[in-house]
Motif scaffolding. Structure first.
Motif, short mmCIF file in Angstrom:
data_model
loop_
_atom_site.label_atom_id
_atom_site.label_comp_id
_atom_site.label_asym_id
_atom_site.label_seq_id
_atom_site.Cartn_x
_atom_site.Cartn_y
_atom_site.Cartn_z
N ASN A 28 -6.13 22.00 51.61
CA ASN A 28 -5.68 21.17 52.72
C ASN A 28 -6.86 20.48 53.39
N THR A 29 -7.52 19.62 52.65
CA THR A 29 -8.65 18.89 53.23
C THR A 29 -8.42 17.41 52.92
N PRO A 30 -9.14 16.53 53.57
CA PRO A 30 -9.05 15.13 53.13
C PRO A 30 -9.52 15.01 51.69
N TYR A 72 -19.12 36.51 43.12
CA TYR A 72 -18.76 37.14 44.39
C TYR A 72 -18.36 36.10 45.41
N ASN A 73 -17.52 35.20 44.97
CA ASN A 73 -16.89 34.22 45.84
C ASN A 73 -15.46 34.02 45.39
N GLN A 108 -4.95 34.95 40.47
CA GLN A 108 -3.51 34.71 40.59
C GLN A 108 -3.28 34.30 42.02
N LEU A 109 -3.08 33.04 42.24
CA LEU A 109 -2.90 32.60 43.61
C LEU A 109 -2.07 31.33 43.68
N LYS A 110 -1.53 31.12 44.90
CA LYS A 110 -0.81 29.87 45.18
C LYS A 110 -1.54 29.22 46.34
N ALA A 111 -2.11 28.08 46.09
CA ALA A 111 -2.92 27.49 47.14
C ALA A 111 -2.92 25.98 47.04
N THR A 138 -2.09 36.40 44.99
CA THR A 138 -0.67 36.42 45.32
C THR A 138 -0.20 37.80 45.76
N ALA A 181 -15.47 20.85 49.82
CA ALA A 181 -14.70 19.69 50.28
C ALA A 181 -15.22 19.23 51.64
N LEU A 226 -10.69 29.30 46.43
CA LEU A 226 -10.23 28.41 47.50
C LEU A 226 -11.28 28.29 48.58
N ALA A 227 -11.89 29.39 48.96
CA ALA A 227 -12.90 29.35 50.02
C ALA A 227 -14.06 28.45 49.60
N GLU A 239 -12.94 24.82 49.63
CA GLU A 239 -12.88 24.31 51.01
C GLU A 239 -14.27 23.97 51.53
N ARG A 240 -15.21 24.82 51.22
CA ARG A 240 -16.56 24.59 51.71
C ARG A 240 -17.16 23.32 51.12
N ALA A 271 -1.56 34.36 50.15
CA ALA A 271 -1.37 33.96 48.76
C ALA A 271 -2.46 33.02 48.27
#
Lengths: 305, 427
Positions: free
Chosen positions: B196-198, B106-107, B190-193, A104, B117, B110-111, B114-115, A100
């Motif tokens: 999870n980083t400091p 083309y990214n 459309q995402l749920k994220a 999703t 962060a 979240l990825a 994260e990078r 997700a």
């Protein structure tokens, strides 16, 4: 005996010192498990690279939700920065939780999980194959930077991934990074033929024998490592005994410190097992360190459309 | 009577592979093999810190560097993934900012979040994002697609992407959780994220853009903290800066919160004549073969099959190109109209890097020009584009930086530890 250690620690303050400590202690591989860390493994590995001079660095990647192009490029760069000591661990573990976060309705159906992960590996390898090992010339006098006949499009088309190439990055020094798998991951059996290091997570004699047999049937060359958890309160003597009892059946161990506090024990254990830093001379490529002539997957001739 | 200190200028180093001149890698002060070596990046980081630069920027592309399947043999390809290089530099420096060029086309948000962060946390708050969209027709082919989204759509996706990434960074390190859960359901994502980083030391990376077109300028004025641009003359620079500042104010932001950083290409020597001669020598290293390859790469056609001493075969080129024909025809038009051969046209097209004038002169002259631009509002700083690496950048740091410091327009020491701090952003 090969020694691999999972790197604990979520912050520069912990990862920072642990990695060079392990490097100096002579470990063969330091593993960054993407799921356990809250820091992106590519960035973390790159940040660690100046601090890890001899050991291999292995990065875990989600095999279902990453783009082969990004991964191929990043690993090429990391293998160059590590001078041929990179490893990768494509994984399907935890994928349902990740789904997700990328969309999703992105969840890969169960039946597709392993085939898609294998296609991810194939597509990424295809991108490394767009460059031959000796493509770079870099001759200032003649003005030839590379041999154009040694770089090509690959037109890779798998059931899930399609990439044209060429990669805008040279072939990694090792050809491909060393491929690591864990037998906790459903994809391990399909990947066995080209896995270089297989971590056996519950290393009973029966399971070790069964894994070894499967690798042999698949025609693979994988080194087997017995996974051993290390608590901060562990008895080094006890663990040493346990590991030495296994040592005939496996090629080494993969130590997993339960917390950062367990690192002291880990370092003591490494010394007790007789490991020490290499005797001078250049650091070897990771596959050589593992006793392999090359990463297994590079030895297989691929046919591309 | 108290004097106000002169306005301070910002310096960024835009490090494109082995330098901006296509044949710069052949020059005696260049070390092209070193770019595969970790020690090179540690050295570059230290050099730029010694120069008291705000940041190092790496460019990037997500396409193969080939012209219809044939990779140029004389250009300094390949590119190493910039995030990797910046993280290496982060590890070996303590102040220099680290700006990665990353495409929103083309990214995935979240990825990417994260990078950045990770880079921000590991560097102590020195990350920056040069926000781009992908425009090269071959890019989709590496991501399982056939065609680029059209320009308007790319900008719209970029806006949503940046907004979402900023929400994720804002939620990072939320007390006791693995980051605040973002439930995003909009046009492109459309995402749920949860990130999870400091928590990021800077809050979020510095946001940087190159926005030239109308849409681009608005996007930049709404979101960017630093903007690249070409500025061939002081007047052009001033006009661009005034325009961006007006747009920024129109969006309710403080115009001083956006630093305009035009590209600065330079060739230095002890005399102006020697600098010109050096530049000619550098440009002369671009052989006709190299220029033809460069032209082919830019227009999606393998020109090495065509006769260099014959007139430009425009029909054949347009038939062979993998790029949209209406993007390619205008490129060759001046050459066709002037009746040039393919080789002659390629030499004109490719030997000089496009979009920027190259300053050719002494360190004193350059320092004077830079200080003057700042004084009259031509820009807020400069994005240095060395012709080759590392020699020309070393000259700049050794000889121009001290002059700028003596003029009082460049810091002698860093006052801040974050990139946004170097940019003067205090939030």
């Amino acid at each position: 005996m090969l020694i691999s250690v999972a790197l604990p620690g979520q912050s520069p303050e912990t990862c920072g010192p642990f990695a060079p400590d392990l490097d100096r202690a002579g470990v063969d591989m330091i593993v960054l498990d993407g799921l356990a860390h809250s820091l992106d493994p590519i960035i973390l590995a790159s940040w660690l690279a100046p601090r890890v001079k001899r050991a291999g660095l292995v990065l875990a990647f989600p095999a279902l939700y990453a783009a082969p192009f990004h991964v191929a490029r990043a690993l090429s760069a990391i293998d160059f920065m590590l001078d041929g000591r990179a490893g990768w661990r494509p994984t399907t573990l935890g994928h349902a939780d990740q789904a997700a976060t990328v969309g999703t309705d992105a969840l890969t159906p169960d039946a597709d999980v392993v085939p898609k992960a294998m296609d991810f590996i194939a597509a990424t390898e295809a991108l490394w194959d767009t460059w031959d090992a000796d493509a770079l010339i870099i001759d200032q006098e003649s003005g030839l930077y590379l041999d154009a006949d040694r770089v090509r499009r690959i037109h890779y088309e798998g059931p899930y991934f399609k990439v044209m190439g060429p990669l805008n990055a040279a072939r990694p020094p090792q050809g491909y990074p060393v491929l690591v798998q864990s037998d906790a991951d459903p994809m391990w059996e399909a990947a066995a033929k080209t896995t270089d290091v297989l971590i056996v997570t519950a290393p009973t004699p029966d399971l070790i024998a069964s894994r070894k047999a499967h690798v042999a049937r698949a025609g693979g060359q994988a080194r087997l490592l017995a996974q051993v958890a290390v608590e901060a309160t562990a008895s080094v003597a006890e663990l040493t005994g346990k590991i030495q009892a296994l040592s005939g059946d496996v090629d080494g161990v993969h130590l997993v410190p339960a917390t950062g506090e367990a690192m002291g024990r880990v370092l003591e254990l490494i010394a007790a097992l007789g490991k020490s830093a290499g005797e001078g001379g250049a650091a070897r490529r990771l596959y050589a360190r593992l006793g392999l002539s090359a990463p297994a997957a590079t030895l297989i001739k691929k046919a591309y459309a | 009577m108290a004097t106000t200190p002169p306005k301070q200028l910002h310096l960024w180093a835009f490090l494109q592979g082995i330098g901006h001149y296509p044949a710069g890698w052949r020059y005696k002060g260049a070390t092209p093999k070193a770019v595969f070596d970790i020690d090179y990046y540690a050295a570059i980081g230290r050099l730029c810190e010694r120069g008291r630069f705000d940041a190092i920027v790496f460019g990037d592309q997500l396409n193969g560097r080939d012209a219809a399947g044939r990779t140029p043999a004389r250009l300094a390809i390949p590119t190493l993934d910039p995030f990797t290089l910046l993280a290496v530099i982060a590890s070996t420096t303590s102040r220099i900012g680290l700006v990665a060029t990353v495409s929103t086309t083309y990214n995935e948000p979240l990825a990417l979040a994260e990078r950045f962060a990770a880079l921000d946390v590991l560097s102590g708050g020195r990350s920056g994002w040069n926000i781009v969209t992908s425009a090269h027709p071959a890019t989709p082919w590496n991501f399982g697609e056939q065609l680029l989204p059209d320009k308007a759509l790319r900008y719209q996706r970029a806006e949503e992407f940046v907004q979402l990434a900023c929400e994720m960074w804002a939620g990072a390190g939320a007390e006791g959780q693995g980051g605040a859960l973002i439930d995003h359901d909009a046009r492109f994502f459309q995402l749920k994220a949860a990130l999870n980083t400091p928590k990021l030391p800077q809050g979020r990376p510095a946001l940087v853009q190159a926005g030239q077109s109308g849409d681009g300028r608005d996007f930049a004025a709404r979101t960017a903290e630093a903007i690249f641009c070409p500025a061939s003359t002081l007047e052009a620079g001033k006009a661009f800066r005034d325009d961006i500042r007006a747009r920024t104010a129109g969006f309710g932001r403080d115009p001083d919160g956006v630093k305009i950083m035009p590209g600065l290409s330079f060739v230095l020597a002890d005399t102006e004549a020697a600098a010109i001669a050096k530049d000619e020598e550098l440009l002369g290293l671009a052989s006709m073969e190299l220029c033809i390859e460069y032209l082919g790469e830019s227009t999606g056609v393998n020109l090495t099959f065509m006769k260099p001493d014959a007139p430009i075969q425009l029909d054949a080129i347009l038939e062979a190109t993998e790029f949209p024909v209406d993007a390619v025809a205008p490129v060759f038009k001046p050459g066709v109209e002037a009746g040039l051969t393919l080789g002659e046209f390629a030499l004109r097209y490719a030997a000089k890097p496009r979009g920027h004038q190259t300053f050719r002169g002494t360190p004193q002259q350059l320092a004077d020009q830079m200080a003057h631009w700042i004084e009259v509002g031509g820009c807020d700083g400069f994005t240095l584009q060395p012709a080759y690496m590392p020699g020309e950048l070393e000259l700049f740091v050794d000889q121009v930086v001290p002059l700028l410091q003596q003029k009082g327009v460049l810091r002698r020491e860093y006052e801040d530890t974050t990139l946004r701090g170097h940019l003067g952003i205090r939030t």
